[in-house]
Enzyme design. Sequence first.
Site, PDB file in Angstrom:
ATOM      1  N   PRO A   1     -23.845 -17.877  72.270  1.00 28.81           N
ATOM      2  CA  PRO A   1     -23.534 -17.293  73.577  1.00 28.81           C
ATOM      3  C   PRO A   1     -23.652 -18.319  74.706  1.00 28.81           C
ATOM      4  CG  PRO A   1     -25.047 -15.894  72.343  1.00 28.81           C
ATOM      5  CD  PRO A   1     -24.974 -17.199  71.613  1.00 28.81           C
TER       6      PRO A   1
ATOM      7  N   LYS B   1     -29.502 -38.663  67.473  1.00 31.84           N
ATOM      8  CA  LYS B   1     -28.451 -38.889  68.467  1.00 31.84           C
ATOM      9  C   LYS B   1     -28.188 -40.390  68.496  1.00 31.84           C
ATOM     10  CE  LYS B   1     -25.735 -37.706  71.976  1.00 31.84           C
ATOM     11  NZ  LYS B   1     -24.674 -36.691  71.916  1.00 31.84           N
TER      12      LYS B   1
END
Length: 240
Positions: free
Chosen positions: A201, A37
């Site tokens: 999901p 990151k």
Amino acid sequence: MSVIVVSGTGTEIGKTVVTSAIAAAAAAAGRSVAVLKPAQTGLEPGVPGDAADAVRLAGPSVTGVELARYPEPLAPDTAARRAGMPTLSPDEIAGAAAELDASHDLVLVEGAGGLLVRFDGAGHTLADAARLLGAPVLVVAPAALGTLNSTTLTAEALRARELAALGVVIGSWPASPDLACRCNLADLPASSGLPLLGAVPEGSGVLAPQEFRAAAPAWLDPSLWGTWSVQSFLAAWPAP
């Protein structure tokens, strides 16, 4: 592929969860994985960031690295300037990814927001780091109304810069998708020119880590170390 750059069409659309899912699936397939990151914004020191979340969800065998942190939830360049802190250059991002690449089978570089968010005052973006790395870009997109435009614009920006695009993963597929979401499944590849490579999901980021790791491969195409089938998914969610 040893380095993949993960970019979104915007912010808060599931980039970190998708990155974590790929890390979990690749690790389950026997790959050594690192998540980089470059710039974490919106968090004070000591608070777990996106790289730490990826390790928590994907497993302790995954290496998580954060290069810079800025306290305000803004674009990295703006956040760094307001905090009086150094910005990140594409060379620094690419160098850190290359160093991790030397000791891992897969390095996932997770951007901040969208592809063209500025990292420094010279206007450099995640796209510049991807070019230096020669790495393909995976686009994370939302499912809802408006995603066709933002995803297609991102795909056009990649092509204009002659960057390879792997495809699109839907970052948060709703439990009860509306008409736009279901139509977008078929329309996203046609509009963007990029294949659909998965759908995570909604709410997956709050699963218990072991449950997340067990489920992750079922959300991703085999090219991302998963078992997901776009044909089966389209058949399960046809447009009315």
